[in-house]
Design a protein around this motif. Structure first.
Motif, short mmCIF file in Angstrom:
data_model
loop_
_atom_site.label_atom_id
_atom_site.label_comp_id
_atom_site.label_asym_id
_atom_site.label_seq_id
_atom_site.Cartn_x
_atom_site.Cartn_y
_atom_site.Cartn_z
N LEU A 118 0.84 -1.20 0.00
CA LEU A 118 0.00 0.00 0.00
C LEU A 118 0.87 1.25 0.00
N ARG A 119 1.94 1.24 0.79
CA ARG A 119 2.84 2.39 0.85
C ARG A 119 3.53 2.60 -0.51
N SER A 120 3.93 1.51 -1.17
CA SER A 120 4.58 1.60 -2.48
C SER A 120 3.64 2.14 -3.54
N LEU A 121 2.36 1.81 -3.42
CA LEU A 121 1.37 2.34 -4.36
C LEU A 121 1.06 3.81 -4.10
N GLY A 122 1.40 4.29 -2.92
CA GLY A 122 1.14 5.69 -2.58
C GLY A 122 -0.16 5.91 -1.85
N LEU A 123 -0.79 4.83 -1.39
CA LEU A 123 -2.07 4.95 -0.68
C LEU A 123 -1.82 5.17 0.80
N ARG A 124 -2.53 6.14 1.39
CA ARG A 124 -2.28 6.51 2.77
C ARG A 124 -3.46 6.27 3.69
N ARG A 125 -4.68 6.35 3.17
CA ARG A 125 -5.86 6.25 4.04
C ARG A 125 -7.06 5.80 3.19
N ILE A 126 -8.13 5.44 3.87
CA ILE A 126 -9.35 5.05 3.18
C ILE A 126 -9.87 6.25 2.38
N GLY A 127 -10.22 6.02 1.15
CA GLY A 127 -10.73 7.07 0.29
C GLY A 127 -9.65 7.78 -0.52
N HIS A 128 -8.38 7.48 -0.24
CA HIS A 128 -7.27 8.11 -0.98
C HIS A 128 -7.17 7.47 -2.36
N THR A 129 -7.00 8.28 -3.40
CA THR A 129 -6.95 7.82 -4.78
C THR A 129 -5.63 8.22 -5.41
N VAL A 130 -5.02 7.30 -6.15
CA VAL A 130 -3.77 7.56 -6.86
C VAL A 130 -3.88 7.02 -8.28
N GLN A 131 -3.03 7.54 -9.16
CA GLN A 131 -2.90 7.05 -10.53
C GLN A 131 -1.67 6.14 -10.57
N VAL A 132 -1.82 4.95 -11.15
CA VAL A 132 -0.73 3.98 -11.22
C VAL A 132 -0.56 3.57 -12.68
N LYS A 133 0.68 3.59 -13.18
CA LYS A 133 0.95 3.15 -14.54
C LYS A 133 0.71 1.64 -14.66
N ASP A 134 0.25 1.21 -15.82
CA ASP A 134 -0.04 -0.20 -16.07
C ASP A 134 1.26 -0.92 -16.42
N THR A 135 1.91 -1.48 -15.42
CA THR A 135 3.12 -2.28 -15.61
C THR A 135 2.91 -3.63 -14.94
N PRO A 136 3.71 -4.62 -15.30
CA PRO A 136 3.58 -5.92 -14.63
C PRO A 136 3.81 -5.83 -13.11
N GLN A 137 4.73 -4.96 -12.69
CA GLN A 137 4.99 -4.80 -11.27
C GLN A 137 3.78 -4.21 -10.56
N ALA A 138 3.15 -3.21 -11.17
CA ALA A 138 1.98 -2.58 -10.57
C ALA A 138 0.81 -3.57 -10.51
N ARG A 139 0.65 -4.38 -11.55
CA ARG A 139 -0.42 -5.38 -11.53
C ARG A 139 -0.21 -6.39 -10.40
N GLY A 140 1.03 -6.77 -10.16
CA GLY A 140 1.33 -7.68 -9.07
C GLY A 140 1.02 -7.07 -7.72
N MET A 141 1.36 -5.78 -7.55
CA MET A 141 1.07 -5.10 -6.29
C MET A 141 -0.44 -4.99 -6.08
#
Length: 60
Positions: free
Chosen positions: A23-46
């Motif tokens: 969750l920390r690597s994705l940049g998420l901090r709290r419930i309701g927090h939204t982030v943009q994540v690039k579509d990579t194999p690593q991101a899909r695994g996370m």
């Protein structure tokens, strides 16, 4: 390459350390927090590891 919009929908309480780190690597901090994540194999695994805590929308 497209992006994903990822929103944390559930609490991280009770999660193991790997899930907390993910969750920390994705940049998420709290419930309701939204982030943009690039579509990579690593991101899909996370996203797969924390799929029960987040909502994923495809932007592409």
């Amino acid at each position: 390459m497209s992006d994903f919009t990822v929103t944390q929908t559930k609490s991280k309480n009770g999660s193991d350390q790997k899930q907390l780190d993910t969750l920390r690597s994705l940049g998420l901090r709290r419930i309701g927090h939204t982030v943009q994540v690039k579509d990579t194999p690593q991101a899909r695994g996370m996203l797969h590891r924390v799929r029960h805590l987040v909502k994923v929308e495809d932007n592409g």
